[in-house]
Design an enzyme around this catalytic site. Structure first.
Site, PDB file in Angstrom:
ATOM      1  N   ARG A  26      41.703 -36.479   0.464  1.00 17.56           N
ATOM      2  CA  ARG A  26      43.027 -36.113  -0.023  1.00 17.56           C
ATOM      3  C   ARG A  26      43.873 -35.666   1.162  1.00 17.56           C
ATOM      4  O   ARG A  26      43.360 -35.138   2.153  1.00 17.56           O
ATOM      5  CB  ARG A  26      42.922 -34.966  -1.029  1.00 17.56           C
ATOM      6  CG  ARG A  26      42.293 -35.360  -2.340  1.00 17.56           C
ATOM      7  CD  ARG A  26      42.129 -34.137  -3.258  1.00 17.56           C
ATOM      8  NE  ARG A  26      41.495 -34.525  -4.501  1.00 17.56           N
ATOM      9  CZ  ARG A  26      40.177 -34.616  -4.681  1.00 17.56           C
ATOM     10  NH1 ARG A  26      39.351 -34.299  -3.684  1.00 17.56           N
ATOM     11  NH2 ARG A  26      39.684 -34.990  -5.837  1.00 17.56           N
ATOM     12  N   LYS A  50      40.099 -29.283  -3.182  1.00 16.43           N
ATOM     13  CA  LYS A  50      40.262 -29.304  -4.636  1.00 16.43           C
ATOM     14  C   LYS A  50      38.956 -29.033  -5.372  1.00 16.43           C
ATOM     15  O   LYS A  50      38.905 -28.238  -6.298  1.00 16.43           O
ATOM     16  CB  LYS A  50      40.835 -30.651  -5.082  1.00 16.43           C
ATOM     17  CG  LYS A  50      41.087 -30.736  -6.565  1.00 16.43           C
ATOM     18  CD  LYS A  50      41.723 -32.056  -6.953  1.00 16.43           C
ATOM     19  CE  LYS A  50      41.946 -32.108  -8.460  1.00 16.43           C
ATOM     20  NZ  LYS A  50      42.551 -33.375  -8.874  1.00 16.43           N
ATOM     21  N   HIS A 112      48.893 -40.090  -1.980  1.00 16.37           N
ATOM     22  CA  HIS A 112      47.635 -40.574  -2.566  1.00 16.37           C
ATOM     23  C   HIS A 112      47.382 -42.047  -2.252  1.00 16.37           C
ATOM     24  O   HIS A 112      46.281 -42.544  -2.500  1.00 16.37           O
ATOM     25  CB  HIS A 112      47.623 -40.362  -4.084  1.00 16.37           C
ATOM     26  CG  HIS A 112      46.965 -39.098  -4.500  1.00 16.37           C
ATOM     27  ND1 HIS A 112      45.615 -38.880  -4.383  1.00 16.37           N
ATOM     28  CD2 HIS A 112      47.476 -37.957  -5.034  1.00 16.37           C
ATOM     29  CE1 HIS A 112      45.321 -37.675  -4.835  1.00 16.37           C
ATOM     30  NE2 HIS A 112      46.429 -37.093  -5.221  1.00 16.37           N
ATOM     31  N   ARG A 115      44.267 -42.589  -0.094  1.00 14.07           N
ATOM     32  CA  ARG A 115      43.014 -42.392  -0.833  1.00 14.07           C
ATOM     33  C   ARG A 115      42.765 -43.557  -1.793  1.00 14.07           C
ATOM     34  O   ARG A 115      41.642 -44.050  -1.916  1.00 14.07           O
ATOM     35  CB  ARG A 115      43.095 -41.061  -1.571  1.00 14.07           C
ATOM     36  CG  ARG A 115      41.846 -40.645  -2.310  1.00 14.07           C
ATOM     37  CD  ARG A 115      42.032 -39.185  -2.767  1.00 14.07           C
ATOM     38  NE  ARG A 115      41.152 -38.801  -3.835  1.00 14.07           N
ATOM     39  CZ  ARG A 115      39.909 -38.334  -3.674  1.00 14.07           C
ATOM     40  NH1 ARG A 115      39.409 -38.216  -2.459  1.00 14.07           N
ATOM     41  NH2 ARG A 115      39.184 -37.984  -4.702  1.00 14.07           N
ATOM     42  N   HIS A 138      35.113 -38.191  -8.982  1.00 13.51           N
ATOM     43  CA  HIS A 138      35.677 -38.400 -10.315  1.00 13.51           C
ATOM     44  C   HIS A 138      34.601 -38.170 -11.366  1.00 13.51           C
ATOM     45  O   HIS A 138      33.423 -38.407 -11.131  1.00 13.51           O
ATOM     46  CB  HIS A 138      36.233 -39.819 -10.443  1.00 13.51           C
ATOM     47  CG  HIS A 138      37.492 -40.029  -9.678  1.00 13.51           C
ATOM     48  ND1 HIS A 138      37.966 -41.274  -9.357  1.00 13.51           N
ATOM     49  CD2 HIS A 138      38.393 -39.153  -9.157  1.00 13.51           C
ATOM     50  CE1 HIS A 138      39.101 -41.162  -8.690  1.00 13.51           C
ATOM     51  NE2 HIS A 138      39.377 -39.884  -8.551  1.00 13.51           N
ATOM     52  N   TYR A 147      42.233 -45.165 -11.221  1.00  8.29           N
ATOM     53  CA  TYR A 147      42.772 -44.562  -9.996  1.00  8.29           C
ATOM     54  C   TYR A 147      43.010 -45.608  -8.913  1.00  8.29           C
ATOM     55  O   TYR A 147      44.023 -45.580  -8.223  1.00  8.29           O
ATOM     56  CB  TYR A 147      41.811 -43.480  -9.493  1.00  8.29           C
ATOM     57  CG  TYR A 147      42.318 -42.701  -8.318  1.00  8.29           C
ATOM     58  CD1 TYR A 147      43.256 -41.695  -8.486  1.00  8.29           C
ATOM     59  CD2 TYR A 147      41.867 -42.967  -7.033  1.00  8.29           C
ATOM     60  CE1 TYR A 147      43.734 -40.974  -7.414  1.00  8.29           C
ATOM     61  CE2 TYR A 147      42.330 -42.247  -5.949  1.00  8.29           C
ATOM     62  CZ  TYR A 147      43.264 -41.250  -6.149  1.00  8.29           C
ATOM     63  OH  TYR A 147      43.743 -40.549  -5.079  1.00  8.29           O
TER      64      TYR A 147
END
Length: 173
Positions: A26, A50, A112, A115, A138, A147
Site C-alpha cells: 500500500r 493497515k 492503489h 498495488r 484479503h 480488486y
C-alpha cells in the site's frame, strides 16, 4: 507510465511507482520506508500499517535502480518531501501519479493503482489466486478478483469455448 514519471516528475516518483508495482505494498507502507529499512537488502520484512501483519517483499528485481536512487538521497526517508524532514504525503504521491498519467493520457490512476497492477500481473503470471489473496491480505478470493479487476474476465473467458455438444451430439455420454 514509468517513462512519464521519469520525464515529467522525478526519480523519487519513478522509484515509488516501480516499488509499488513490484511489491504490491500500500502507498502508506511505501511512504513510511526509510533508507535503512531497505538499503543493500534483497528482501525485507515489513509490518503492514493497515493489517499489522509482517510481509516479506523481494527487492532483487529493482535493486540496481533502487541503489542508484538511494545514493542521491540526503536524509532518512526513502521518499523525502521537499518540505522538512519527512516523507511525501499520500496526497502528494497521488498528485504525482496523476500528473504522469495525464501526460500519457491514462485515466483513473490513483495510489492503489500500483498495488492493483501488481496483483493483476501476479495473478496473470501465476494463476495462483490463493497465494495472491495471502499476499494482499484479503479475506476472500472474490475480493481479490474484484480488486485486481478480473472478477468477470476469467469467468467469461472460460465460457467462450465451453460446450457439451459437438456436431449435434452430447459429448458427455
Amino acid at each position: 507510465m514509468k517513462w512519464s514519471l521519469k520525464r515529467h516528475c522525478s526519480e523519487r516518483d519513478y522509484i515509488l511507482f516501480l516499488l509499488g508495482i513490484n511489491t504490491g505494498l500500500r502507498v502508506t507502507d511505501l511512504l513510511s520506508l526509510k533508507i535503512t529499512d531497505i538499503e543493500g537488502k534483497m528482501e525485507v520484512i515489513i509490518k503492514e500499517g493497515k493489517t499489522k501483519k509482517p510481509r516479506m517483499i523481494q527487492l532483487n528485481n529493482v535493486c540496481n535502480e533502487l541503489a542508484s536512487y538511494i545514493a542521491t538521497i540526503d536524509g532518512e526517508w526513502l521518499f523525502p518531501s521537499r518540505k522538512g524532514d519527512k516523507p511525501i504525503s499520500k496526497i502528494q504521491a497521488y498528485r504525482q501519479l496523476n500528473k504522469a498519467a495525464d501526460m500519457v493520457d491514462i485515466e483513473g490512476v490513483g495510489t492503489h493503482t500500483m498495488r492493483k497492477t501488481f496483483g493483476y500481473w501476479h495473478y496473470k503470471r501465476s494463476k495462483n489466486l490463493a497465494e495472491l489473496q495471502m499476499i494482499l491480505n484479503h479475506s476472500h478470493p472474490v475480493i481479490t478478483l474484484k480488486y485486481i479487476g478480473i472478477a468477470d474476465e476469467g469467468t467469461e473467458g472460460s465460457l467462450n469455448d465451453f460446450t457439451l455438444w459437438e456436431d449435434g451430439r452430447n459429448v458427455i455420454d
